[in-house]
Design a protein around this motif. Sequence first.
Motif, PDB file in Angstrom:
ATOM      1  N   LEU A 161      91.080  51.289 103.497  1.00  0.00           N
ATOM      2  CA  LEU A 161      89.811  50.615 103.204  1.00  0.00           C
ATOM      3  C   LEU A 161      88.609  51.412 103.672  1.00  0.00           C
ATOM      4  N   MET A 162      88.762  52.134 104.795  1.00  0.00           N
ATOM      5  CA  MET A 162      87.686  52.935 105.357  1.00  0.00           C
ATOM      6  C   MET A 162      88.255  54.275 105.789  1.00  0.00           C
ATOM      7  N   THR A 163      87.414  55.288 105.807  1.00  0.00           N
ATOM      8  CA  THR A 163      87.832  56.626 106.203  1.00  0.00           C
ATOM      9  C   THR A 163      87.513  56.859 107.671  1.00  0.00           C
ATOM     10  N   PHE A 164      88.560  57.113 108.469  1.00  0.00           N
ATOM     11  CA  PHE A 164      88.407  57.372 109.900  1.00  0.00           C
ATOM     12  C   PHE A 164      88.752  58.818 110.220  1.00  0.00           C
ATOM     13  N   GLU A 165      88.078  59.348 111.230  1.00  0.00           N
ATOM     14  CA  GLU A 165      88.382  60.680 111.743  1.00  0.00           C
ATOM     15  C   GLU A 165      88.808  60.548 113.196  1.00  0.00           C
ATOM     16  N   GLN A 166      89.933  61.166 113.549  1.00  0.00           N
ATOM     17  CA  GLN A 166      90.440  61.091 114.923  1.00  0.00           C
ATOM     18  C   GLN A 166      89.902  62.256 115.737  1.00  0.00           C
ATOM     19  N   LYS A 167      89.320  61.955 116.900  1.00  0.00           N
ATOM     20  CA  LYS A 167      88.796  62.994 117.773  1.00  0.00           C
ATOM     21  C   LYS A 167      88.959  62.559 119.215  1.00  0.00           C
ATOM     22  N   ASN A 168      89.735  63.338 119.985  1.00  0.00           N
ATOM     23  CA  ASN A 168      89.988  63.032 121.392  1.00  0.00           C
ATOM     24  C   ASN A 168      90.508  61.610 121.593  1.00  0.00           C
ATOM     25  N   GLY A 169      91.364  61.175 120.690  1.00  0.00           N
ATOM     26  CA  GLY A 169      91.971  59.860 120.784  1.00  0.00           C
ATOM     27  C   GLY A 169      91.131  58.723 120.234  1.00  0.00           C
ATOM     28  N   VAL A 170      89.892  59.020 119.827  1.00  0.00           N
ATOM     29  CA  VAL A 170      88.990  58.003 119.321  1.00  0.00           C
ATOM     30  C   VAL A 170      88.966  58.031 117.791  1.00  0.00           C
ATOM     31  N   ALA A 171      89.049  56.859 117.187  1.00  0.00           N
ATOM     32  CA  ALA A 171      88.917  56.733 115.734  1.00  0.00           C
ATOM     33  C   ALA A 171      87.443  56.509 115.410  1.00  0.00           C
ATOM     34  N   TRP A 172      86.875  57.426 114.613  1.00  0.00           N
ATOM     35  CA  TRP A 172      85.457  57.350 114.252  1.00  0.00           C
ATOM     36  C   TRP A 172      85.316  57.022 112.773  1.00  0.00           C
ATOM     37  N   TYR A 173      84.468  56.055 112.486  1.00  0.00           N
ATOM     38  CA  TYR A 173      84.157  55.683 111.110  1.00  0.00           C
ATOM     39  C   TYR A 173      82.671  55.932 110.866  1.00  0.00           C
TER      40      TYR A 173
END
Length: 272
Positions: free
Chosen positions: A173-185
């Motif tokens: 449904l949404m595009t997330f990017e993983q960085k240092n364990g955090v999911a960013w939208y």
Amino acid sequence: MKQILLTILCVCTVFTASAQENNDKVFTLKNGDVTMTVNITKGGKILSLKYKDQEVISQSRFPESFGSTFWTSPQKEWNWPPVPEFDKQTYSVNTEEENHLFITSPVSQRLGLSVGKDFQVDKKDGAIVITYSIKNEGTEPRRVAPWEITRVSNGDGQIGFEAPIDSIWPTGLMTFEQKNGVAWYKTDEAPQNRKVNANGTGWLSYTANGLTLTKKFQDLKPGEAAPGEAEIQVYVNRGKTYIELESQGAYTLLQPSEQLHWPVRWYITQGN
């Protein structure tokens, strides 16, 4: 998370109350350059959160699209619209002191529950702390969970929480990017409404226009959320309108006259 909380604003707090032209009862909490405004008359909502003159939460004029509110979970118990005693009606002022405001809702006859909102300041930590409470006003045991909903603008911003991307549901449904364990939208636009769920680690953030709003709350263990619900939820309304930052506490059994307490710590920091 550590980077998000590097610069906590210094705190100097006073309360003021004012009556608007429409006879709303409004309270203002000031934290140095941060101002939080609460409308007692309209569901005890947080209507505004500003750093200096810069607004952080949604100021939309459409119903159910502005400010920050509080509901009980799971939603299937009341479906829609929100329970009026909690979301729309006038709250009673129990405590109004320097650095302290405590208000309570009317009792929902449908649910047999009442809601409390206790606003305080932690000067040492630099947080505005809102402790929500839910009381069983009925004669039978009830299971319920607390649920905070904060609306923000769908502008050029991003939302972050700590969770593996492949654990966020529904997928796609949404595009997330993983960085240092955090999911960013990174906020985007679509012709349909979207909502995702995640089992996070007790924090949720929103960054836009050089400011970050971070909330910290109880980190739920698997199975502690209400049925069909989650510790963290992000709802994106269709078009480029508004987004809801949602967090929930544990699904709790309350005996008659028993209540739960659920604190949420709000921080505003500068920088992306």
